[in-house]
Write a protein that holds these residues in place. Structure first.
Motif, PDB file in Angstrom:
ATOM      1  N   ARG A  16      20.934 -56.152  -1.778  1.00 34.90           N
ATOM      2  CA  ARG A  16      20.726 -55.381  -2.996  1.00 34.90           C
ATOM      3  C   ARG A  16      20.948 -53.906  -2.731  1.00 34.90           C
ATOM      4  N   GLY A  17      21.687 -53.238  -3.614  1.00 33.93           N
ATOM      5  CA  GLY A  17      21.831 -51.805  -3.548  1.00 33.93           C
ATOM      6  C   GLY A  17      22.877 -51.296  -2.567  1.00 33.93           C
ATOM      7  N   GLU A  18      23.631 -52.155  -1.913  1.00 31.85           N
ATOM      8  CA  GLU A  18      24.634 -51.689  -0.963  1.00 31.85           C
ATOM      9  C   GLU A  18      25.902 -51.235  -1.660  1.00 31.85           C
ATOM     10  N   LYS A  19      26.276 -51.845  -2.753  1.00 29.27           N
ATOM     11  CA  LYS A  19      27.517 -51.484  -3.428  1.00 29.27           C
ATOM     12  C   LYS A  19      27.503 -50.065  -3.980  1.00 29.27           C
ATOM     13  N   PRO A  20      26.440 -49.606  -4.632  1.00 34.11           N
ATOM     14  CA  PRO A  20      26.464 -48.223  -5.124  1.00 34.11           C
ATOM     15  C   PRO A  20      26.597 -47.208  -4.007  1.00 34.11           C
ATOM     16  N   PHE A  21      25.978 -47.448  -2.870  1.00 33.39           N
ATOM     17  CA  PHE A  21      26.081 -46.514  -1.758  1.00 33.39           C
ATOM     18  C   PHE A  21      27.498 -46.488  -1.209  1.00 33.39           C
ATOM     19  N   GLY A  22      28.167 -47.602  -1.208  1.00 35.28           N
ATOM     20  CA  GLY A  22      29.557 -47.652  -0.768  1.00 35.28           C
ATOM     21  C   GLY A  22      30.454 -46.875  -1.709  1.00 35.28           C
ATOM     22  N   ALA A  23      30.221 -47.018  -3.013  1.00 36.56           N
ATOM     23  CA  ALA A  23      31.018 -46.291  -3.996  1.00 36.56           C
ATOM     24  C   ALA A  23      30.769 -44.791  -3.894  1.00 36.56           C
ATOM     25  N   VAL A  24      29.526 -44.410  -3.681  1.00 41.43           N
ATOM     26  CA  VAL A  24      29.197 -42.992  -3.523  1.00 41.43           C
ATOM     27  C   VAL A  24      29.866 -42.451  -2.263  1.00 41.43           C
ATOM     28  N   GLY A  25      29.883 -43.210  -1.221  1.00 40.19           N
ATOM     29  CA  GLY A  25      30.530 -42.802   0.014  1.00 40.19           C
ATOM     30  C   GLY A  25      32.022 -42.586  -0.163  1.00 40.19           C
ATOM     31  N   ILE A  26      32.660 -43.469  -0.911  1.00 43.74           N
ATOM     32  CA  ILE A  26      34.089 -43.331  -1.172  1.00 43.74           C
ATOM     33  C   ILE A  26      34.356 -42.085  -2.003  1.00 43.74           C
ATOM     34  N   VAL A  27      33.529 -41.833  -3.008  1.00 43.32           N
ATOM     35  CA  VAL A  27      33.700 -40.641  -3.842  1.00 43.32           C
ATOM     36  C   VAL A  27      33.517 -39.375  -3.010  1.00 43.32           C
ATOM     37  N   VAL A  28      32.511 -39.344  -2.154  1.00 41.39           N
ATOM     38  CA  VAL A  28      32.275 -38.185  -1.291  1.00 41.39           C
ATOM     39  C   VAL A  28      33.465 -37.980  -0.358  1.00 41.39           C
ATOM     40  N   LEU A  29      33.991 -39.049   0.192  1.00 43.83           N
ATOM     41  CA  LEU A  29      35.147 -38.958   1.080  1.00 43.83           C
ATOM     42  C   LEU A  29      36.361 -38.396   0.346  1.00 43.83           C
ATOM     43  N   ILE A  30      36.611 -38.850  -0.873  1.00 43.96           N
ATOM     44  CA  ILE A  30      37.739 -38.354  -1.664  1.00 43.96           C
ATOM     45  C   ILE A  30      37.573 -36.871  -1.966  1.00 43.96           C
ATOM     46  N   GLY A  35      39.170 -31.393  -1.082  1.00 43.36           N
ATOM     47  CA  GLY A  35      38.771 -30.017  -0.775  1.00 43.36           C
ATOM     48  C   GLY A  35      39.455 -29.501   0.479  1.00 43.36           C
ATOM     49  N   GLY A  36      39.595 -30.342   1.467  1.00 42.78           N
ATOM     50  CA  GLY A  36      40.282 -29.951   2.698  1.00 42.78           C
ATOM     51  C   GLY A  36      41.747 -29.638   2.455  1.00 42.78           C
ATOM     52  N   ILE A  37      42.411 -30.455   1.659  1.00 42.74           N
ATOM     53  CA  ILE A  37      43.813 -30.207   1.326  1.00 42.74           C
ATOM     54  C   ILE A  37      43.948 -28.909   0.547  1.00 42.74           C
ATOM     55  N   PHE A  38      43.053 -28.691  -0.416  1.00 42.48           N
ATOM     56  CA  PHE A  38      43.082 -27.457  -1.198  1.00 42.48           C
ATOM     57  C   PHE A  38      42.919 -26.236  -0.287  1.00 42.48           C
ATOM     58  N   LEU A  39      41.956 -26.289   0.628  1.00 38.82           N
ATOM     59  CA  LEU A  39      41.718 -25.162   1.536  1.00 38.82           C
ATOM     60  C   LEU A  39      42.912 -24.898   2.447  1.00 38.82           C
ATOM     61  N   VAL A  40      43.528 -25.938   2.962  1.00 38.77           N
ATOM     62  CA  VAL A  40      44.690 -25.769   3.834  1.00 38.77           C
ATOM     63  C   VAL A  40      45.829 -25.096   3.071  1.00 38.77           C
ATOM     64  N   LEU A  41      46.072 -25.517   1.840  1.00 38.59           N
ATOM     65  CA  LEU A  41      47.150 -24.914   1.048  1.00 38.59           C
ATOM     66  C   LEU A  41      46.849 -23.451   0.731  1.00 38.59           C
ATOM     67  N   ARG A  42      45.594 -23.154   0.355  1.00 38.79           N
ATOM     68  CA  ARG A  42      45.227 -21.758   0.054  1.00 38.79           C
ATOM     69  C   ARG A  42      45.335 -20.880   1.289  1.00 38.79           C
ATOM     70  N   LEU A  43      44.877 -21.360   2.427  1.00 44.03           N
ATOM     71  CA  LEU A  43      44.962 -20.579   3.660  1.00 44.03           C
ATOM     72  C   LEU A  43      46.410 -20.357   4.075  1.00 44.03           C
ATOM     73  N   SER A  44      47.256 -21.330   3.845  1.00 42.08           N
ATOM     74  CA  SER A  44      48.673 -21.181   4.155  1.00 42.08           C
ATOM     75  C   SER A  44      49.313 -20.101   3.291  1.00 42.08           C
TER      76      SER A  44
END
Length: 69
Positions: A16-30, A35-44
């Motif tokens: 019980r409750g494992e699926k929402p945490f997995g979805a939240v983890g995927i959203v955080v990863l995305i 954000g990392g891609i955005f920062l790399v482009l701005r710094l470039s």
């Protein structure tokens, strides 16, 4: 000993409750990757403007001026 219908048996795990945490983890990863891609482009972009300025040029960052009134 009898097992009640709502209890997990021996060797069984309650999932019980494992699926929402997995979805939240995927959203955080995305969000982190985006954000990392955005920062790399701005710094470039900033680095190329900084290199231009350090080389003594004056038209490194063009300014958009609205035309006419």
């Amino acid at each position: 000993m009898q097992r009640e219908s709502g209890e997990p048996g021996e060797g069984e795990e309650e999932h019980r409750g494992e699926k929402p945490f997995g979805a939240v983890g995927i959203v955080v990863l995305i969000v982190l990757v985006g954000g990392g891609i955005f920062l790399v482009l701005r710094l470039s972009d900033m680095s190329s403007v900084q290199d231009c300025v350090w080389s003594g040029r004056r038209n490194c960052a063009p300014v958009d001026v609205p035309s006419g009134r």
